[in-house]
Scaffold this motif. Structure first.
Motif, PDB file in Angstrom:
ATOM      1  N   SER A   1      -3.974   0.502  -2.041  1.00  0.00           N
ATOM      2  CA  SER A   1      -4.048  -0.267  -0.796  1.00  0.00           C
ATOM      3  C   SER A   1      -3.835  -1.749  -1.070  1.00  0.00           C
ATOM      4  CB  SER A   1      -5.397  -0.052  -0.096  1.00  0.00           C
ATOM      5  OG  SER A   1      -6.465  -0.498  -0.917  1.00  0.00           O
TER       6      SER A   1
ATOM      7  N   CYS B   1      -7.688   5.117  -5.951  1.00  0.00           N
ATOM      8  CA  CYS B   1      -6.897   4.134  -5.211  1.00  0.00           C
ATOM      9  C   CYS B   1      -7.082   2.757  -5.832  1.00  0.00           C
ATOM     10  CB  CYS B   1      -7.331   4.104  -3.745  1.00  0.00           C
ATOM     11  SG  CYS B   1      -6.388   2.955  -2.706  1.00  0.00           S
TER      12      CYS B   1
ATOM     13  N   ALA C   1       0.857  -1.185   0.000  1.00  0.00           N
ATOM     14  CA  ALA C   1       0.000   0.000   0.000  1.00  0.00           C
ATOM     15  C   ALA C   1       0.889   1.229   0.000  1.00  0.00           C
ATOM     16  CB  ALA C   1      -0.905  -0.003   1.233  1.00  0.00           C
TER      17      ALA C   1
ATOM     18  N   ARG D   1       2.487  -5.134   2.894  1.00  0.00           N
ATOM     19  CA  ARG D   1       1.480  -5.809   3.708  1.00  0.00           C
ATOM     20  C   ARG D   1       1.692  -7.318   3.779  1.00  0.00           C
ATOM     21  NH1 ARG D   1      -4.202  -2.522   2.522  1.00  0.00           N
ATOM     22  NH2 ARG D   1      -3.671  -0.804   3.930  1.00  0.00           N
TER      23      ARG D   1
ATOM     24  N   GLU E   1      -7.423  -0.774  -5.162  1.00  0.00           N
ATOM     25  CA  GLU E   1      -7.830  -1.473  -3.948  1.00  0.00           C
ATOM     26  C   GLU E   1      -7.408  -2.933  -3.923  1.00  0.00           C
ATOM     27  OE1 GLU E   1      -9.778  -0.267  -1.258  1.00  0.00           O
ATOM     28  OE2 GLU E   1      -9.443   1.736  -2.081  1.00  0.00           O
TER      29      GLU E   1
END
Length: 297
Positions: free
Chosen positions: A102, A281, A52, A134, A283
């Motif tokens: 993200s 964004c 992200a 992440r 996602e």
């Protein structure tokens, strides 16, 4: 046509990437190669990186000439300290300057179990404050972040009142749009279409304009909302052109059949303005097979 919002450019720090090697020294700088680095035959292990980032201070995802700061450049700079790196780790979505993510995905191939463990342990701690790793997971042999993807899901976020905590990732609308007209306009957008009208003209590639749009949904809750759109592929600036056109529907400047007309026209000049990047964004990137985060090679 008049705009629903001011012209906005991404705020960038102007910092330059100081990696050990310039972008031109790497293989597949344009990410067209289907290789993730070492070949599976070499005994390497493919890693899938999920990350992200706040795109405000980046000149996009992809390494740029002249060493401008990019997300890919930050990944390369860290990986060069951990593993031998002969090719650029590709990204599933080549986000533009100011666009956030993200659920961006990248991939690379490493030669040994020891290097797998090193990347998993160290890479997340080496990222700058505006990037977060992440997950580092072992992927299937032959996995490629871009070419193995089956779909990508984006959100474009809006707000209807000034809020300093939303200014970096929401587009401020100066008036409440007609949400029902906007939702009606989105219905014919879902399906298989030639999206020439929804692509930045300079980036058009003949024979590569077909997209399967799987979902397009507008959600509003009070003073904030978003457009969520998922497709097997997106053309350059496609989501932002959809948003700019949709806002003109919401202002009553276009009819609810506008996307049907645009698809038939195949002419970028017939669509609305390109919305600013900061509301967008990436996602999620969708694959047939999930990575096995628990597997060690």
């Amino acid at each position: 046509m008049a705009r629903d919002y001011p012209r906005v450019s991404a705020t960038t720090s102007g910092r330059r990437w100081s990696g050990a090697r310039p972008a031109a020294s790497f293989k597949c700088v344009n990410e067209q190669s289907t290789s993730s680095g070492l070949s599976p035959e070499s005994g390497g292990t493919v890693l899938r990186l999920t990350l992200a980032y706040d795109g405000t201070d980046f000149h996009g995802w992809q390494v740029q000439p002249g060493g401008l700061r990019t997300v890919q450049g930050e990944i390369i700079r860290a990986l060069e300290r951990l593993v031998p790196l002969d090719s650029i780790p590709p990204g599933a979505g080549r986000t533009d300057a100011g666009v956030h993510a993200s659920g961006q995905v990248s991939s690379l191939c490493v030669a040994s179990a020891g290097l797998v463990a090193r990347v998993k342990r160290a890479l997340p701690r080496m990222m700058p404050p505006d990037v977060a790793i992440r997950e580092v997971a072992v992927a299937q042999p032959g996995f490629h972040a871009r070419f193995s993807a089956r779909a990508r899901r984006y959100r474009y976020r809006f707000c209807t009142s000034r809020d300093p905590f939303l200014r970096r990732n929401h587009l401020l609308l100066t008036a409440h749009p007609d949400l029902e007209a906007m939702r009606a306009a989105l219905v014919p957008l879902v399906g298989d279409h030639d999206c020439t009208s929804l692509c930045r003209t300079a980036s058009l590639e003949p024979g590569k304009t077909l997209c399967r749009i799987q979902r397009a949904e507008l959600v509003f809750d009070g003073e904030t909302g978003y457009l969520e759109i998922q497709a097997d592929r997106f053309l350059h600036s496609m989501v932002r052109i959809v948003v700019g056109t949709l806002l003109e529907v919401g202002r009553g400047r276009r009819g609810v059949n506008t996307f049907t007309e645009l698809i038939e026209a195949r002419d970028r000049r017939q669509a609305g303005a390109t919305a600013p990047p900061h509301g967008l964004c990436l996602e999620e990137v969708i694959y047939d097979q999930p990575a096995d985060a628990g597997q060690e090679s």
